[in-house]
Design an enzyme around this catalytic site. Structure first.
Site, PDB file in Angstrom:
ATOM      1  N   GLU A   1      13.832   1.672   1.489  1.00 31.44           N
ATOM      2  CA  GLU A   1      12.504   2.193   1.790  1.00 31.44           C
ATOM      3  C   GLU A   1      11.530   1.459   0.883  1.00 31.44           C
ATOM      4  OE1 GLU A   1       9.695   6.163   1.582  1.00 31.44           O
ATOM      5  OE2 GLU A   1      11.092   5.664   0.000  1.00 31.44           O
TER       6      GLU A   1
ATOM      7  N   ASP B   1      15.832   5.259  -1.620  1.00 29.18           N
ATOM      8  CA  ASP B   1      14.516   5.869  -1.691  1.00 29.18           C
ATOM      9  C   ASP B   1      13.609   5.087  -2.641  1.00 29.18           C
ATOM     10  OD1 ASP B   1      12.945   8.239  -0.961  1.00 29.18           O
ATOM     11  OD2 ASP B   1      13.080   8.788  -3.076  1.00 29.18           O
TER      12      ASP B   1
END
Ligand code: GLC
Ligand code: CA
Length: 564
Positions: free
Chosen positions: A243, A201
């Site tokens: 990401e 993330d």
């Protein structure tokens, strides 16, 4: 040997445990429910699951606010259930990658609570503090319009803490070696329990310098190499899928020039230009985006996606392009989010038009990379714009026309199921589409099967082939003596194009259609005249179906790595 790099040609399916299936009837999806659906996923043909956060959490950001990195939220089951699930996946040859959310914790995490309780706490330096409110506190918010600042005052200790995201997500001080060691420990833990890697993330923020004096954060790319090294020592085939919504000129920093950093990244740059192409029927900016993101080490791979659990971020388009996408797919204010994106699911964005849905998924499956499908998209699920922010596209999976869409036997699902309008579960559900050979579900299953049979997309080198018509995009892939060609018509009218496949005789003479009987033979000049219906798409093998007999065991000279 090539199968070792499984992610180069995987079919990744992303799902959230809370909305998949509820086996114990409390209205919340759980590991048992998911495990019982593994045969469905196996049948669909996906080869990897990206499982969104399932660790203990106050759930103020759909689980992206974690209070214990080494556990399973009791609402979803136990660590035992988790291992049963990964085992069930292994039985079926499905890999599992999980979210690694280490840019921040929940403000309820014991580390943060201890850090707030005393300035001498051992965890003090695990977060990012300031005595005064920093001058730039009103800058750099990820959720503008909802999030008011990036620094908030903790009442208990009277100091300000940094949070790139919501105020209940204090940033970890990722420069602290203790924090870094803990991140490795977390990875090691889940690897041991059977996962094949992590969707990491917010990577640019994880590796950025943080602090009250930091005016322009600097990425510490070296951190990426140590994460990878650790992972590879622990488990050879484990990967990190980053990401990182960054500009193409920093892609190589993330992949590493020697392929020594991230194995995969989501291609946000292509994603936005793909939506522009769908909105405007102009493939040229997409072709440019493909060229801009072409340089990558041979072992690295792009994740190609259409929609995910967040908003469709259009921040990298020009204002004119962005407005064109808004006009086409999200004209109303309540369809937009954070001043930069659209929060809808794909099917309603495309007006439920089956031709456009197929076109979009065909593109996703044939652009250079590994496709990442969002749960529910295989049946063209809709959204619920009454739900706040990104929750509109996070409603429970629609399994059947039985009570609560077959998601739960409980009285009240914890999240509302779409039960009215054209996307209501009585019309859109798995059971119904299974029985219909022409359903979206069965189309998706077929396209996945065919995608697995064209490893050229994942492995090969690609070239945009001139079509003379901006509405028609043609891409050719070459790999180990084989070539495939994909042609997409972005426009709502039929197009006729004449193309030169660019291969020598006799391979250039015949294009075998992989999805229908419409094959193409070259004319006397060696060119192909293709008539493609509105929103039509073609998957061709160049030369004939004897390609497997001709495939080479080694890559052609010069094609072993993508030129940078
Ligand atoms: C990532 C996730 C998003 C989440 C945020 C904070 O951007 O995709 O859903 O809210 O990180 O963890
Ligand atoms: Ca449950």
């Amino acid at each position: 040997m090539i199968d070792d790099l499984w992610y180069k040609n995987a079919i990744i399916y992303c799902l959230s445990i809370s909305t998949y299936m509820d086996a114990n009837g409390d209205g919340i999806g759980d590991f048992k429910g998911l495990e019982r659906r593994l045969d469905y996923l196996h049948g669909l043909g996906i080869t990897a699951i990206w499982l969104m956060p399932f660790q203990p959490s106050p759930m103020r950001d759909d689980g992206y606010d974690i209070t214990d990195y080494y556990g399973v939220d009791p609402r979803y089951g136990t660590l035992g259930d988790f291992v049963e699930f990964t085992h069930g996946c292994r039985q079926r040859g499905i890999r599992v990658i999980i979210d690694l959310v280490v840019n921040h914790t929940s403000d309820q995490h014991p580390w943060f609570k201890q850090a707030c309780s005393s300035r001498d706490s051992a965890y003090r330096d695990w977060y990012v503090w300031s005595n005064k409110k920093p001058a730039n506190a009103k800058r750099g918010m990820v959720f503008p319009g909802v999030q008011k600042s990036t620094w908030s005052r903790n009442k208990q200790c009277g100091q300000w803490y940094f949070h790139r995201f919501y105020e209940f997500q204090p940033d970890l001080n990722t420069s602290n070696p203790h924090v870094q060691a803990e991140i490795l420990k977390i990875m090691g833990f889940w690897i041991q329990l059977g996962v094949s890697g992590f969707r990491m993330d917010a990577v640019p923020f994880v590796i950025a310098t943080k602090g009250p004096k930091v005016r322009k954060p600097v990425e510490q790319y070296d951190m990426l190499r140590s994460l990878r090294e650790f992972l590879q020592w622990r488990k050879g085939d484990a990967i990190i899928l980053a990401e990182a919504n960054v500009l193409p000129n920093s892609d190589m920093e993330y992949f590493g020039r020697d392929g020594d950093r991230m194995h995969m990244m989501f291609n946000f740059h292509v994603n936005q230009h793909l939506f522009y192409a769908l909105a405007s029927a102009d493939s040229r900016p997409l072709a440019k985006a493909l060229a801009a993101t072409k340089p990558r080490p041979a072992t690295a791979q792009w994740g190609m996606f259409l929609r995910n659990h967040d908003e469709l971020d259009l921040g990298r388009l020009t204002k004119r392009q962005r407005n064109a996408v808004f006009r086409a797919f999200g004209a109303k204010k309540n369809m937009q989010l954070y001043d930069r994106g659209i929060r809808r699911r794909l099917a309603p964005m495309l007006g439920g038009d089956r031709r456009r849905l197929e076109l979009s998924y065909s593109l996703m499956c044939t652009l250079p990379g590994t496709p990442v499908i969002r749960y529910g998209d295989e049946i063209a699920m809709g959204d619920n714009l009454d739900l706040p922010e990104r929750n509109c596209a996070r409603t429970p999976m629609q399994w059947s026309n039985e009570a609560h869409a077959g998601f739960t036997q409980g009285e009240r699902p914890s999240l509302p199921i779409i039960d009215e309008g054209p996307y209501g579960y009585e019309h859109v559900n798995v059971a119904k589409q299974r029985r219909d050979p022409n359903s979206m579900l069965n189309w998706t299953e077929r396209i996945i099967r065919m995608r697995k049979e064209v490893p050229e997309v994942g492995w090969g080198d690609f070239k945009i082939i001139a079509t003379g018509d901006p509405a028609v995009l043609a891409i050719r892939y070459d790999w180990r003596n084989d070539s495939v060609l994909f042609v997409h018509n972005l426009k709502d009218t039929p197009r006729e194009v004449t193309i030169d496949v660019g291969l020598p005789k006799p391979v250039n003479q015949l294009l075998v259609n992989l999805l229908s009987e419409k094959h193409s033979r070259a004319d006397r000049r060696g060119k192909h005249c293709l008539l493609i219906e509105a929103y039509g798409y073609r998957w061709y093998r160049c030369g004939g179906l004897d390609y497997l007999l001709k495939r080479s065991d080694i890559d052609a000279e010069g094609a072993r790595s993508h030129p940078t």
